[in-house]
Design an enzyme around this catalytic site. Sequence first.
Site, mmCIF file in Angstrom:
data_model
loop_
_atom_site.group_PDB
_atom_site.id
_atom_site.type_symbol
_atom_site.label_atom_id
_atom_site.label_comp_id
_atom_site.label_asym_id
_atom_site.label_seq_id
_atom_site.Cartn_x
_atom_site.Cartn_y
_atom_site.Cartn_z
ATOM 1 N N SER A 1 0.811 -1.210 0.000
ATOM 2 C CA SER A 1 0.000 0.000 0.000
ATOM 3 C C SER A 1 0.853 1.272 0.000
ATOM 4 O O SER A 1 1.513 1.571 -0.990
ATOM 5 C CB SER A 1 -0.961 -0.038 1.197
ATOM 6 O OG SER A 1 -1.925 0.972 1.130
ATOM 7 N N ASP B 1 9.716 5.100 -10.585
ATOM 8 C CA ASP B 1 9.209 5.654 -11.845
ATOM 9 C C ASP B 1 9.949 6.912 -12.275
ATOM 10 O O ASP B 1 10.105 7.176 -13.472
ATOM 11 C CB ASP B 1 7.713 5.961 -11.725
ATOM 12 C CG ASP B 1 6.847 4.724 -11.906
ATOM 13 O OD1 ASP B 1 7.422 3.622 -12.064
ATOM 14 O OD2 ASP B 1 5.612 4.842 -11.887
ATOM 15 N N LYS C 1 -0.687 -4.334 -2.922
ATOM 16 C CA LYS C 1 -1.951 -3.854 -2.369
ATOM 17 C C LYS C 1 -2.168 -2.428 -2.855
ATOM 18 O O LYS C 1 -1.584 -1.475 -2.330
ATOM 19 C CB LYS C 1 -1.917 -3.914 -0.838
ATOM 20 C CG LYS C 1 -3.289 -3.793 -0.164
ATOM 21 C CD LYS C 1 -3.729 -2.365 0.034
ATOM 22 C CE LYS C 1 -5.001 -2.274 0.840
ATOM 23 N NZ LYS C 1 -5.485 -0.870 0.972
#
Length: 627
Positions: A357, A368, A382
């Site tokens: 999460s 990224d 998650k």
Amino acid sequence: MSVKKFLAPNLAILIVLSLFWFAGVENVIQKDDPHQKNLKKYIQTQRRIIDNYVEPVDITKLFKDSIRGLVSNLSDSTADLKNTPIDTTFKDIKINDLSESVKRFEEAYLYMSNHYPDENMTARTEDALEGMFSGLDPHSIYIEPKVSDNIDEEFSGKFQGVGIQFNVIQDTITVITAISGGPSDQLGIRSGDRIVEINDSSAVGFDNEDVRNTLRGPKGSEVNVTIKRPGEDELLHYTIIRDDIPLYSIGTSYMLDDETGYIKLDKFIQTTHEEFMTAMQELDDNGMDRMILDLRGNPGGYLSQAIAVAEEFFPKGTKIVSTKSRHTRFTSTYYSRRDGYFKNMPIILLVNEGSASASEIVSGAIQDHDRGWVVGQRTFGKGLVQQQYELVDSSKIRVTISKYHTPSGRLIQKPYNNKGGEEYAYEIYHREQDAKGDVQEFISHVPDSLKYSTDAGRTVYGGGGIVPDHIVQQDTSTSAILINFMRRNRIGFEFVRDYLDQNGDQFRAKWEDNYNKFRKEFEWKDEDMQDVYNRLEKQNFAVRDTLSKPLFKSDSLFVPEGYYKKVEWMPRGIMKAELALQVWGLKKYYPVINDVFDNTIEQAMKMWDEVEKLKEYASNHTQSIEN
């Protein structure tokens, strides 16, 4: 009373009440009427799901699942339910809207209440709500009031009590450590103290729940405790004034070497960003030029805190994460709101299958944007966002409202079905034992539609957590069966407790103000390790020359000849860490554990050249991720 006489007037009343509830009139429940409260819980829950769930909802299925839940724990297992309102064959049932669903559930509820008067209808209603959630995703859940209070307390960042970490050993409450700055610490209560009385009543025989119930309480209230301190003949009496006790999200922070700071972040609670910045400042003051942020085992928490931590590593306007939903009100994109204080600091993130999460949001943004190097094992996966709603009795429900996507567009969430959460929760244990093999297996099944690019054009993968830039296999070269056996029998804890009982003053005089020296120089004596071995034997630890590998059977551990000598460094390390825990607290436990056992940190420290190469590569290839 006949069924007809019972149903007719009550059903009419309940339908009228339902109309008020649908209209948003909340205060029509009489506080002493559990039936009306239970029915309102059903209405509130189903309405929240229909109005807010991330995907379109089949009301007929919600209703059917709730009725299956309602009867799942019916005490009369021989009851004939055919052609009754609680018949779960559901012949030709089609529910068109919420009002029809509620009407049918009320009929089922009243039928059960009338025909089975000994049933606990509050418990059966909870079964119905859990049944309703069983057909949704694994993170949409019902939380009963008691559990709800504990969860709220955990993520609020504090609770109110006396401020000790404890263990119940041989029916006696033993203080592991007094939480620094808490009321017990201020009074001089310390590790090894035995609490034998609470409020003039014996505390011997208490379990963990008894201890929490008696020692926790409102800020400003008093509790009297009587303590037996090893080495002292007289009992000690304390009146402790309860206060706010902070719960920390940072397990530990310290310098790994002269230039590398290390922070272990255990969860994201309300105070996480504040704690993080305090720790970073302390490390900065100690000469930190680069850092390792350890998110292994971090299950997540508050989105706002994850964003606040992540944005400290980026310039203003950098995309951190987005949420997508069928509802526009739950679809958002989050950017860093200012230049982060550490936007230029080299960083390595440590993750594993327990990172979930909010942890995946931070590591996904770092990866990224080619901002740092992600090291470890593939994360949990998650990526569902829950909204929490309170029900009429202070219980709560969590409803998934959207899904997390990393800046490149990757969906973090791993696949799941709607057949319950057990298979989903244990998926991490069915992955390839070899971390590299797991990633290769995962990548080989990722379709092109789930392949994305970082700012600098590196390929990353969606739909199953975050795949690290560098895979580190957890060290399984030496079996941990002996350590698990010791923990199961509390051998390390009891040995250290007894050691401090006998040598506590001498130990503290030499080491208490020299923790770093303790880390580097403290060693157990041979007679200490012989004592440990004797304790192992008393707990059915034995050598068998017929074995080629350890065997745990019937609460006994059998090992091959020479095995203990080969792995003795493991109990030495565990007990040294336990000693640090009992003397200095949890934050001083982790550095010793890391020194002895953590091969991931050891390998990560060799990867700073990779971080520098990534920075150089990104500066030459960066193409801004589309917003």
